[in-house]
Design an enzyme around this catalytic site. Structure first.
Site, PDB file in Angstrom:
ATOM      1  N   SER A 240       0.969  -1.206  -0.163  1.00  8.15           N
ATOM      2  CA  SER A 240      -0.155   0.006  -0.040  1.00  8.15           C
ATOM      3  C   SER A 240       0.911   1.266  -0.089  1.00  8.15           C
ATOM      4  O   SER A 240       2.156   0.965  -0.160  1.00  8.15           O
ATOM      5  CB  SER A 240      -0.837  -0.147   1.181  1.00  8.15           C
ATOM      6  OG  SER A 240      -0.229   0.260   2.480  1.00  8.15           O
ATOM      7  N   LYS A 241       0.225   2.452  -0.162  1.00 11.66           N
ATOM      8  CA  LYS A 241       1.003   3.609  -0.178  1.00 11.66           C
ATOM      9  C   LYS A 241       2.010   3.673   0.719  1.00 11.66           C
ATOM     10  O   LYS A 241       3.156   4.395   0.573  1.00 11.66           O
ATOM     11  CB  LYS A 241      -0.034   4.834  -0.097  1.00 11.66           C
ATOM     12  CG  LYS A 241      -0.773   4.890  -1.569  1.00 11.66           C
ATOM     13  CD  LYS A 241      -1.212   6.427  -1.574  1.00 11.66           C
ATOM     14  CE  LYS A 241      -2.123   6.805  -3.069  1.00 11.66           C
ATOM     15  NZ  LYS A 241      -3.396   6.364  -2.539  1.00 11.66           N
ATOM     16  N   ARG A 242       1.600   3.181   2.151  1.00  8.90           N
ATOM     17  CA  ARG A 242       2.750   3.544   3.197  1.00  8.90           C
ATOM     18  C   ARG A 242       3.980   2.881   2.827  1.00  8.90           C
ATOM     19  O   ARG A 242       5.139   2.895   3.628  1.00  8.90           O
ATOM     20  CB  ARG A 242       1.851   2.960   4.529  1.00  8.90           C
ATOM     21  CG  ARG A 242       1.766   1.716   4.731  1.00  8.90           C
ATOM     22  CD  ARG A 242       0.895   1.408   6.038  1.00  8.90           C
ATOM     23  NE  ARG A 242       0.470   0.061   5.909  1.00  8.90           N
ATOM     24  CZ  ARG A 242       1.272  -1.026   6.185  1.00  8.90           C
ATOM     25  NH1 ARG A 242       2.495  -0.673   6.603  1.00  8.90           N
ATOM     26  NH2 ARG A 242       1.033  -2.337   5.958  1.00  8.90           N
TER      27      ARG A 242
END
Ligand code: GLU
Length: 470
Positions: A240-242
């Site tokens: 994911s973006k993190r």
């Protein structure tokens, strides 16, 4: 199977194309190309509140950049779900007429209450079939699924996966307001588009038994399914973006080469022995869905950069010049009008660049004089002695009739000897003057490409920085 293969990539345009979606698209594309079949692009935009034209444009753009061309799909009409409502309606009516679907008028509040109660008991809510057999003429349209038995998804990657019908329910095909649900649209699209193999993320595996029951109710043959495992971050949670950049555009903008991206995505979950580098042709020739791993693959940006470096080094200067031009503009450096010169410049810096952004940074000094000298090197070279050497160098090069790498090398060697020095002494000093640092492409290429006037101007500027009177 070969001639009839038809696969599709069906993104929901609720965001940019991320690496997981791109890999699904790639596996479909490779499967189609390997079997000489058709690759269809379909836009699943039934969720109107989250789908936008900008996202469609951006997904199309990313697929084009990756070189994943589709045989059917936008901009031709009929490949967006919002354009296909009449088709869904006709199929819903067929199911209703055949007694395979029925209307339900259970109030949403009552269903919500039941759903909450089930959640509190730690169970998944399943509609109990209250309206089955009531013969209602309006409401939400539900699929009547067999109460007994099980549906087996014979997955090409995971093998058979069994879903007991007791775990499923009479799911809604068309809502009370007349809008078709996501799973129903997917089934109708896949049958009407004559899709033979559904290759998609395994986050959709739980939808598949519901969809298979709908195919059967419609009397259509069920396609083959292959559910590709998720891409994971280094901590093995779903990417994911993190975890950092995940959109294809982010890698394109970072200057990763499209060929490297395709190669990297193919290797994320698919393998062929321990080979790492594959041309597109090789991927098409070798790709077999059975070689896709059932477990999740970890995304490794370092490996992607390594591949990008390999592809970058392998390209010739002319190809790199074309690829680098927009990055030069973005860096505020006008690409040389002279394409041959730009190609030669790219040749000199490609060995040390992992991305086009890095390539441009390494080439920056060709387009603008160094803004500063590396302090340590300046301290070492821009001394009174350095000033004397630069004076001699400027005089010598100024009188040099020919400005070619070979002639310049002869001039440097002759002067080195006269001064009783090593070539490296003059070379490092010159590099510093020309590029601002002491690590640069081969000196005589740099001098040649800068041209006499610019090279001499930079040597003189360094001479001035070294102090003393000329
Ligand atoms: N639209 C779905 C998604 O973007 C794909 C559905 C499918 O491939 O069946 O995840």
């Amino acid at each position: 199977m070969t001639a009839a293969v038809r696969v599709r990539f069906a993104p929901s345009p609720t965001g940019h194309l991320h690496v997981g979606g791109a890999r699904t698209a790639l596996f479909n594309w490779l499967f189609a190309r390997h079997h000489g079949g058709a690759f269809v692009l379909r836009i699943e935009d039934t969720d109107r509140s989250r789908s936008t034209d900008e996202h469609i444009a951006s997904i199309v753009d990313a697929l084009r950049w990756l070189g994943l061309d589709w045989d059917e799909g936008p901009p031709a009409p009929g490949y967006r779900q919002t354009e296909r409502f009449a088709i869904y309606r006709a199929h819903a009516e067929r199911l209703l007429a055949a007694g395979r679907a029925y209307y339900c008028d259970c109030p949403p509040e009552a269903l919500d209450r039941q759903r909450r109660a089930a959640q509190q008991r730690g169970e998944t809510f399943r509609y109990a079939g209250r309206c089955r057999g009531r013969g209602l003429g309006a409401g939400a349209l539900r699929l009547a699924i067999p109460a007994e038995g099980a549906t087996v998804v014979d997955d090409l990657i995971h093998g058979p996966v069994t879903f007991e019908h007791g775990q499923l329910d009479d799911w809604i095909l068309v809502r009370t307001d007349g809008t078709p649900t996501y799973n129903f649209c997917v089934v109708v699209d896949d049958v009407t588009m004559r899709i033979t193999h559904v290759i998609r993320g395994n986050d959709h595996l739980s939808n598949t038994p519901k969809q298979i029951l709908c195919y059967e109710a419609l009397g259509y043959a069920v396609p083959a399914f292959a559910h590709v495992s998720m891409i994971l971050g280094a901590d093995r949670s779903r990417l994911s973006k993190r975890h950092g950049a995940t959109s294809v555009q982010a890698f394109r903008d970072a200057g990763v080469l499209a060929d490297a991206m395709v190669n990297y995505l193919a290797r994320l979950g698919w393998s062929h022995g321990d080979q790492e580098i594959f041309s597109r042709e090789a991927l098409v020739a070798l790709f077999d869905i059975k070689d896709v791993a059932a477990s999740g693959a970890v995304f490794d940006a370092t490996k992607l950069e390594w591949l990008s470096h390999e592809y970058l080094k392998a390209k010739d200067g002319a190809a790199l010049a074309a690829l680098a031009a927009p990055f030069l503009r973005a860096a505020g450096l006008a690409p040389a009008a002279d394409h041959a010169r730009l190609a030669a410049i790219c040749e000199t810096v490609k060995e040390r660049a992992k991305t086009l952004v890095e390539l441009v940074e390494r080439a920056r000094f060709y387009f603008e004089p160094p803004a500063a000298y590396e302090p340590k090197a300046a301290q070492r070279f821009l001394t009174p002695e350095g000033a004397r050497r630069l004076d001699r160098l400027c005089a010598r090069l100024g009188a040099e009739p020919e400005w070619t790498p070979a002639a310049l090398e002869r001039a440097y060697r002759a002067l080195t000897e006269e001064l009783g020095l090593e070539l490296v002494d003059l070379a490092q000093l010159s590099r510093l003057a020309l590029t601002g640092g002491t690590a640069s492409p081969p000196l005589f290429d740099v001098l040649g490409l800068l041209g006499r006037e610019e090279a001499l101007a930079r040597l003189r500027r360094a001479r001035a920085a070294a102090g003393g009177t000329p």
